[in-house]
Structures are given as structure tokens and as C-alpha cells.
Design an enzyme around this catalytic site. Structure first.
Site, PDB file in Angstrom:
ATOM      1  N   SER A  33       0.716  -1.218  -0.075  1.00  0.00           N
ATOM      2  CA  SER A  33      -0.028   0.027   0.087  1.00  0.00           C
ATOM      3  C   SER A  33       0.861   1.088   0.099  1.00  0.00           C
ATOM      4  CB  SER A  33      -0.968  -0.158   1.084  1.00  0.00           C
ATOM      5  OG  SER A  33      -0.177  -0.301   2.397  1.00  0.00           O
ATOM      6  N   ASP A 232      -3.905   6.118  10.737  1.00  0.00           N
ATOM      7  CA  ASP A 232      -3.963   4.610  11.111  1.00  0.00           C
ATOM      8  C   ASP A 232      -2.634   4.100  11.281  1.00  0.00           C
ATOM      9  OD1 ASP A 232      -2.347   4.745   8.613  1.00  0.00           O
ATOM     10  OD2 ASP A 232      -3.961   3.880   7.342  1.00  0.00           O
ATOM     11  N   HIS A 235       0.223   4.062   7.416  1.00  0.00           N
ATOM     12  CA  HIS A 235       0.504   4.451   5.885  1.00  0.00           C
ATOM     13  C   HIS A 235       1.065   5.897   5.935  1.00  0.00           C
ATOM     14  CE1 HIS A 235      -2.884   1.493   4.755  1.00  0.00           C
ATOM     15  NE2 HIS A 235      -1.765   1.162   4.304  1.00  0.00           N
TER      16      HIS A 235
END
Ligand SMILES: *[C@@H]1O[C@H](CO)[C@@H](O)[C@H](O)[C@H]1NC(C)=O
Ligand SMILES: *[C@@H]1O[C@H](CO)[C@@H](O)[C@H](O)[C@H]1NC(C)=O
Ligand SMILES: *[C@@H]1O[C@H](CO)[C@@H](O)[C@H](O)[C@H]1NC(C)=O
Length: 261
Positions: A33, A232, A235
Site C-alpha cells: 500500500s 492509521d 500509511h
């Protein structure tokens, strides 16, 4: 107008188009990601804020899902990592920084291939991700140009399980060696990112140690540790991705000098 004539016209038209949009310097972007880009994504919503370092430029192209070159814009991985909400990643700031430091570099082609949530086993030779990476790399060369490097940011998913962390080096080096071989580019420069985050601090350090040890030829590591994260805690934020892109560009320009003309 006959059908044949029409098809010939279509072919000629697409030929002209692909001639117009073709890069000279190609970079493969793969991993999970944080390579795909989650900058500005919170609660599954992207805030759509694009920093100046990530704006479109006629000198920065991307290979779309259908393997044609288009002018790149964020989110770079939107059609590739398509089951997730994508945001700002390191690719655009990387390309902008290269062009800022070397205005004669040429048109840059970015080949997004990263998929969120993937562990290193899901990139092993024989996997779908591996096959797509090779297919997209091959497709990227159809209009000319040269693959300059692979940018690789992955490993968070291997910080959940002790065995995965312990196996990381072997699996990673197999991946690097296989991909170089299958791209017929045994010395392909690779720039990897040492993790900024993970699921388990102890296992994250095991994976980071592999990444920082860096003992393959033509492999460089930039360390993302300490760059700001989204809420979060997993990220990289948009400003962090801008900084990472610049670090990747510097690592490329400082370590992989131009071939002698
Ligand atoms: C995301 O959702 C949580 C819980 O509803 C909320 O507390 C938080 O402020 C939200 N974050 C953003 C950036 O919207
Ligand atoms: C390929 O994808 C690009 C970007 O999504 C789009 O603009 C273009 O029309 C597509 N081309 C074909 C032949 O489908
Ligand atoms: C990697 O991810 C896949 C898919 O989530 C999972 O099935 C597998 O157990 C994970 N770990 C390894 C070592 O394959």
C-alpha cells in the site's frame, strides 16, 4: 469507408498517439500500500489534496491498466490497486525531483504495479502479482525506452508472523533475483524502502534489518522510518510521500550514474 480502411485508420491513429506518448526512462513501482499510495486517505476516503510535487506534467507518463501510456496523475495506482482507496504515493514526487535535478533526463514512464496488503510470498515467481509485474514491464518497452530501476516498498504484511519475518530475507532476495532474470536485466537497479511502520514492532525490526543490510549488487535502500504517518499509524501521509519520493530520486541519481554516452 470500408471496414479495412477504417481499421487501418484506427491503427494509424493509435500509432501516432503512442508515438506522441512514449517515455525514454521507465521505472517499475511495486510492493504494497505505501508504494500504491495512501497519502490523504482516512476512513476509506481520499481528501483529493494534490501537492505541487505530485501535479501532472507532460514529461511524466504512467502505464495504465490497459497498458497504454497516459499523462500521469494521482492517484497513480487507482486502476491497479483498484479494490482499495488510493491516494498520494511516492511515484509523482520521485519523477518531479529527478526532472528538477536533471532537466535533460527525458520523458519518465512510471509503471504502477503495487497491490495493498500483499506479503512477500504473494510476489514470489509464479504468483499473479509477479506475472503482472513482468507483463507490464514487457508492455512498457513496446514504444521504446529503457527500464531504469525497480522502486520497491513492501514488507508490512510480513510483520504479523514470526516465520514470515524470519523468512523475509530469503523470500525477498529470491524475488529480486528472479525478477532481474525474467526482465533480462541481471544488474537492474533496485531501490527499496525500509519500513516506516508495521503490525508488530519486534517483527518490523527483523524486516527492517534485512532491508537496511542491503547486500545485493545494485540494490539501494532509503529509510522511511520517522516520516509522518496517517491516523492509521500504518500509511505514510501526503507530506511523507513527497519526502520519500525525493529520497528515492536522490538515491537513484547518486548511485546509478548515467551510462557513458
Ligand atoms: C475517521 O473516523 C473516526 C471514527 O469515526 C473519527 O474519529 C476520525 O476523526 C475520522 N478521521 C478523519 C480524518 O476523518
Ligand atoms: C486505456 O486507459 C486509459 C486511461 O485509463 C484511457 O484514457 C484510454 O482510453 C484507454 N485506451 C484503450 C484503448 O482502452
Ligand atoms: C500471505 O498472504 C496470503 C493471502 O493473504 C496468505 O494466504 C498467506 O498465508 C500469507 N503468508 C504466507 C507466508 O504465504
Amino acid at each position: 469507408m470500408s471496414l479495412n480502411f477504417f481499421l487501418a485508420f484506427l491503427l494509424a491513429f493509435s500509432f501516432v498517439q503512442s508515438q506522441e506518448l512514449s517515455p525514454t526512462k521507465i521505472f517499475l513501482l511495486a510492493g504494497q500500500s505505501n508504494m500504491a499510495g495512501r497519502g490523504g486517505v482516512n476512513n476509506d476516503t481520499w481528501n483529493m489534496l494534490i501537492p505541487p510535487e505530485s501535479t501532472p506534467s507532460p514529461f511524466i507518463l504512467r502505464l495504465s491498466l490497459n497498458k497504454t501510456w497516459v499523462v500521469a496523475h494521482e492517484p497513480l495506482h487507482k486502476d491497479i490497486d483498484s479494490t482499495k482507496v488510493c491516494g498520494v504515493g511516492p511515484g509523482m514526487p520521485f519523477a518531479h525531483e529527478i526532472l528538477a535535478e536533471d532537466p535533460n533526463f527525458g520523458v519518465i514512464g512510471l509503471v504502477p504495479c503495487a497491490i495493498g496488503g500483499t506479503n512477500i510470498t504473494q510476489w514470489a515467481k509464479g504468483s499473479n502479482n509477479y506475472r503482472h509485474l513482468v507483463e507490464r514491464a514487457d508492455a512498457s518497452l513496446r514504444s521504446g525506452g529503457k527500464i531504469e530501476a525497480l522502486l520497491w516498498y513492501q514488507g508490512e504484511s510480513d510483520t504479523q508472523d514470526q516465520t514470515d519475518a524470519n523468512m523475509y530475507k530469503e523470500r525477498l532476495y529470491n524475488f529480486f533475483t528472479n525478477i532481474r532474470s525474467d526482465l533480462n536485466c541481471p544488474n537492474l537497479p533496485i531501490i527499496q524502502v525500509a519500513l516506516a511502520s508495521g503490525y508488530n514492532p519486534t517483527l518490523e525490526e527483523i524486516v527492517r534489518a534485512v532491508q537496511l543490510e542491503n547486500d545485493l549488487p545494485n540494490l539501494q535502500t532509503v529509510d522511511a522510518k520517522g516520516l509522518p504517518l496517517e491516523g492509521d499509524r500504518l500509511h505514510l501521509s501526503t507530506p511523507a510521500q513527497v519526502q520519500l519520493g525525493k529520497m528515492l530520486a536522490d538515491a537513484f541519481l547518486n548511485n546509478f550514474p548515467k551510462p557513458i554516452q
